[in-house]
Write a protein that holds these residues in place. Structure first.
Motif, short mmCIF file in Angstrom:
data_model
loop_
_atom_site.label_atom_id
_atom_site.label_comp_id
_atom_site.label_asym_id
_atom_site.label_seq_id
_atom_site.Cartn_x
_atom_site.Cartn_y
_atom_site.Cartn_z
N LEU A 8 0.92 -1.03 -0.08
CA LEU A 8 0.15 -0.17 -0.03
C LEU A 8 0.86 1.22 0.03
O LEU A 8 1.81 1.45 0.74
N VAL A 9 0.74 2.07 -0.84
CA VAL A 9 1.59 3.24 -1.06
C VAL A 9 0.83 4.67 -1.24
O VAL A 9 -0.26 4.81 -1.39
N ASN A 10 1.79 5.69 -1.01
CA ASN A 10 1.23 7.00 -1.21
C ASN A 10 0.18 7.44 -0.09
O ASN A 10 -0.77 7.91 -0.44
N GLY A 11 0.39 6.89 1.11
CA GLY A 11 -0.52 7.12 2.06
C GLY A 11 0.10 7.85 3.43
O GLY A 11 1.25 8.40 3.10
N ARG A 12 -0.46 7.74 4.37
CA ARG A 12 -0.19 8.25 5.84
C ARG A 12 -0.41 6.95 6.87
O ARG A 12 -1.56 6.64 7.13
N ILE A 13 0.71 6.30 6.98
CA ILE A 13 0.58 5.02 7.79
C ILE A 13 0.69 5.49 9.35
O ILE A 13 1.79 5.75 9.48
N HIS A 14 -0.18 5.29 10.17
CA HIS A 14 -0.18 5.43 11.52
C HIS A 14 0.16 3.98 12.03
O HIS A 14 -0.38 3.14 12.42
N GLU A 15 1.60 3.77 12.15
CA GLU A 15 2.07 2.47 12.38
C GLU A 15 1.73 2.30 13.94
O GLU A 15 1.26 1.03 14.39
N VAL A 16 1.82 3.30 14.92
CA VAL A 16 1.52 3.16 16.34
C VAL A 16 0.70 4.38 16.69
O VAL A 16 1.11 5.45 16.45
N ILE A 17 -0.61 4.20 17.16
CA ILE A 17 -1.32 5.47 17.34
C ILE A 17 -0.81 6.17 18.57
O ILE A 17 -0.30 5.79 19.41
N GLY A 18 -0.59 7.62 17.98
CA GLY A 18 -0.10 8.33 19.09
C GLY A 18 1.35 8.77 18.83
O GLY A 18 1.80 9.77 19.00
N GLU A 19 2.18 7.85 17.92
CA GLU A 19 3.37 8.41 17.43
C GLU A 19 3.41 9.19 16.09
O GLU A 19 2.56 9.08 15.24
N PRO A 20 4.52 10.14 15.82
CA PRO A 20 4.30 10.65 14.53
C PRO A 20 4.29 9.75 13.43
O PRO A 20 4.95 8.72 13.40
N VAL A 21 3.74 10.29 12.42
CA VAL A 21 3.63 9.58 11.22
C VAL A 21 4.88 9.39 10.48
O VAL A 21 5.24 10.70 10.00
N ARG A 22 5.49 8.52 10.20
CA ARG A 22 6.90 8.55 9.45
C ARG A 22 6.86 7.85 8.20
O ARG A 22 8.08 7.76 7.33
N SER A 23 5.76 7.07 7.88
CA SER A 23 5.96 6.26 6.85
C SER A 23 4.55 6.57 5.76
O SER A 23 3.72 6.92 6.37
N TRP A 463 -20.83 16.60 27.74
CA TRP A 463 -21.45 16.46 28.94
C TRP A 463 -20.20 15.92 30.00
O TRP A 463 -19.41 15.21 29.64
N THR A 464 -20.31 16.35 31.13
CA THR A 464 -19.14 16.20 32.04
C THR A 464 -18.01 16.26 31.36
O THR A 464 -17.13 15.21 31.27
N PRO A 465 -17.41 17.50 30.67
CA PRO A 465 -16.44 17.69 29.77
C PRO A 465 -15.06 17.18 30.30
O PRO A 465 -14.19 16.95 29.52
N GLY A 466 -15.06 17.17 31.70
CA GLY A 466 -13.65 16.89 32.23
C GLY A 466 -13.19 15.41 32.04
O GLY A 466 -12.02 15.03 32.09
N GLU A 467 -14.09 14.63 31.33
CA GLU A 467 -13.80 13.32 31.05
C GLU A 467 -13.77 13.02 29.57
O GLU A 467 -13.67 12.12 29.22
N ARG A 468 -13.70 14.03 28.95
CA ARG A 468 -13.18 13.80 27.30
C ARG A 468 -11.79 13.19 27.24
O ARG A 468 -10.89 13.82 28.14
N VAL A 469 -11.76 12.53 26.33
CA VAL A 469 -10.59 11.81 25.91
C VAL A 469 -9.84 12.42 24.57
O VAL A 469 -10.68 13.03 23.90
N ASN A 470 -8.70 12.40 24.47
CA ASN A 470 -8.17 13.00 23.14
C ASN A 470 -8.22 12.15 22.06
O ASN A 470 -8.51 10.77 22.15
N ILE A 471 -8.07 12.31 20.76
CA ILE A 471 -8.25 11.74 19.62
C ILE A 471 -7.24 10.23 19.58
O ILE A 471 -7.85 9.02 19.30
N ASN A 472 -6.04 10.58 20.17
CA ASN A 472 -5.22 9.29 20.36
C ASN A 472 -5.60 8.16 21.38
O ASN A 472 -5.80 6.88 21.09
N GLN A 473 -6.18 8.73 22.57
CA GLN A 473 -6.80 7.60 23.43
C GLN A 473 -7.99 7.16 22.99
O GLN A 473 -8.23 5.79 23.29
N ALA A 474 -8.81 7.88 22.24
CA ALA A 474 -10.07 7.15 21.69
C ALA A 474 -9.92 6.13 20.69
O ALA A 474 -10.57 5.13 20.85
N ILE A 475 -9.17 6.38 19.99
CA ILE A 475 -8.68 5.44 18.93
C ILE A 475 -7.89 4.15 19.26
O ILE A 475 -8.13 3.08 19.09
N ARG A 476 -7.03 4.65 20.53
CA ARG A 476 -6.40 3.46 21.15
C ARG A 476 -7.49 2.32 21.76
O ARG A 476 -7.38 1.22 21.89
#
Length: 541
Positions: A8-23, A463-476
């Motif tokens: 699979l080529v010419n994309g953005r590969i999230h090898e590990v969720i939360g780490e910078p995209v290198r591939s 709703w109870t916004p202090g319990e929101r998680v970030n996108i990395n945590q949600a996808i993990r």
């Protein structure tokens, strides 16, 4: 390394969720990731027989896992009365009448999805309501939580339920002022109807599961932890259905099949325990119910409901019985997965797990609580100490936020649906849907975890916004939580060399869209072990 099967080529590969995209490309061989890097690097590794997929700049993430759902029930519901969208009693009854009108007299009308709190009338349907539109058909309709039925008079008659019928332990038959059943049956009392509803035959179950598996793949799920053994009719029947789809029909989906505690003896006699199986189908956890649902006020709380002080819910098992069930499963090498919504049920479950581990210690048990919605600080600390995981369903937030506070009150709400707090305190979380209770799409859960609003974006700010998680945590929750809960964190959950090639190509980048748009994200392609399980239209050909 051998022959490269797919690149699979010419994309953005999230090898590990939360780490910078290198591939921007990934190479797959023998069902595993063998390399990531630039498009040029992967092209050099390929030969003329290698399949090439141009990602056209699209984002790729590890395959997603639903850690708790009822996929066979979801599939069967696709062909039954769907009451999830209804918002009034008239609309409710119109849907029942429409289905009944298409069936021969005497044929059962089945369905689910209603929620009295979403109806304009804010009340439970009754047998008299159903009698008005379908007097000549036995009708049984499940609340969206799966813990309450409403049945009409004919269904109650066929089941032998009348004013003299006693509710079974762990159940309740709602009655009117005259002592007559209203038609609402709670928790184990649903079994009074179960025994007379004609079960689906194997062909119906297989077709329902086939449709459901295809839906799962289309939503980016590459692995599931379904609780289907009871509905299927036993371990061998459930395993046979999945094996036919995965092996004979070559539909690629990884299954960790939970086992109803009532079927544990069947596994013990076969010498099977959690983890037994192969890359495609393994024995999952032993499923036990400790309580019911918050919406139906059958979740077991340590104090009465704030909006109905007459009840504190219904524990399904007496404490000693729950202890025995957990101990037996633990002793036989089973991971347990206990449905526990209320804090009393959670406390009972944790006590049972601790006693079981004292009697039969296990270094890495990964026992799990399903839902764990209403907690306390001391319970979270106990979960961390015992290394108990939680299978959570973030989409519940969108459905429950308009009424959950009324059920439990402001003080208890602080420790309810508190995913961020649980993560920060060290509880391992895995994300799921509980489908068909909620929709199967994982990005609806990701949306709810990040925004903590309903699907219309209300309330503003969350709703109870202090319990929101970030996108990395949600996808993990969905990419890494499920594999860890299944003891497979070294095989799945990341797109690095040596891991299984389970991945999803998305039509939008979750890290680059407005958080309010997360619910709109759709997979273009789902790949499991390097095999395409879903492709949107002609994309990726």
């Amino acid at each position: 390394m051998g022959k490269i099967d797919v690149i699979l080529v010419n994309g953005r590969i999230h090898e590990v969720i939360g780490e910078p995209v290198r591939s921007e490309a990934v190479a797959i061989s023998g069902g595993k990731v063998v390399a990531t890097g630039s498009t040029e690097q992967m092209e050099i590794m390929a030969d003329r027989d290698t399949k090439r997929i141009d990602l056209e700049g699209r984002t790729v993430i590890p395959g997603l896992t639903d850690s708790h759902l009822h996929l066979l029930g979801y599939g069967l519901q696709l062909g039954r009365v769907d009451l999830a969208p209804v918002r009034s009693m008239d609309e409710f009854l119109a849907r029942v009448a429409e289905v009944a009108g298409r069936l021969p007299v005497g044929r059962w009308v089945l369905g689910r999805g209603w929620d009295q709190d979403r109806l304009a009338e804010k009340r439970f349907p009754t047998r008299q309501d159903l009698d008005r539109v379908a007097p000549d058909h036995p009708v049984v309709l499940g609340r969206n939580c799966g813990h309450l039925y409403v049945a009409n008079s004919l269904a109650l008659k066929l089941a032998g339920v009348d004013r003299d019928t006693a509710a079974p332990p762990g159940g309740q038959i709602d009655r009117d002022e005259q002592g007559e059943p209203t038609g609402v049956l709670r928790e184990t009392a649903q079994g009074l109807i179960h025994r007379v509803v004609p079960p689906p035959d194997r062909a119906e179950k297989l077709q329902a599961l086939r449709l459901a598996v295809q839906r799962a793949l289309s939503f980016g799920l590459t692995s599931i932890h379904p609780d289907d053994v009871g509905l299927a009719g036993g371990w061998e029947e459930a395993e046979g259905l999945y094996r036919q789809l995965i092996v004979e029909e070559e539909i690629p989906l990884r299954v960790h099949l939970a086992v109803s505690i009532s079927h544990l003896d069947e596994l013990i006699e076969m010498g099977l325990a959690t983890g037994a199986g192969d890359d495609w189908l393994r024995v999952g956890a032993a499923k036990i119910f400790a309580d019911g649902s918050l919406g139906g006020r059958t979740a077991a709380l340590s104090e009465p409901y704030s909006d109905d002080p007459s009840t504190a819910g219904i524990p399904i098992h007496p404490e000693e019985e729950l202890n025995q069930l957990v101990a037996r499963a633990n002793e036989h090498g089973m991971q347990v997965q206990i449905h526990a919504i209320g804090d009393r049920a959670v406390e009972m479950s944790l006590n049972a797990i601790e006693r079981a581990l004292e009697a039969h210690p296990r270094v890495d048990h990964r026992h799990r609580l399903v839902h764990a919605q209403i907690l306390r600080e001391d319970l979270i600390k106990t979960m961390v100490r015992l290394k108990v995981l939680a299978d959570v369903q973030p989409k519940f937030i969108s459905s429950d936020l308009h009424w959950a506070g009324q059920r439990v009150g402001r003080e208890r709400l602080t420790w309810s649906y508190c995913f961020r707090t649980m993560l920060e305190m060290g509880v391992g979380l895995a994300g799921g849907s509980d489908a068909p209770v909620e929709p199967l799409e994982p990005f609806l859960g990701i949306f709810a975890a990040v925004n903590r609003t309903d699907l219309d974006g209300q309330p503003k700010g969350g709703w109870t916004p202090g319990e929101r998680v970030n996108i990395n945590q949600a996808i993990r929750l969905f990419a890494e939580g499920g594999p860890y809960a299944a003891f497979e964190e070294h095989r799945r959950g990341a797109l690095v060399p040596g891991r299984l090639a389970d991945l999803v190509v998305l039509d939008s980048d979750p890290w680059r869209v407005d958080p309010a748009q997360l619910k709109e994200i759709r997979p273009l392609l789902t790949m499991v072990g390097g095999r395409i399980g879903f492709r949107s239209g002609g994309w990726g050909v």
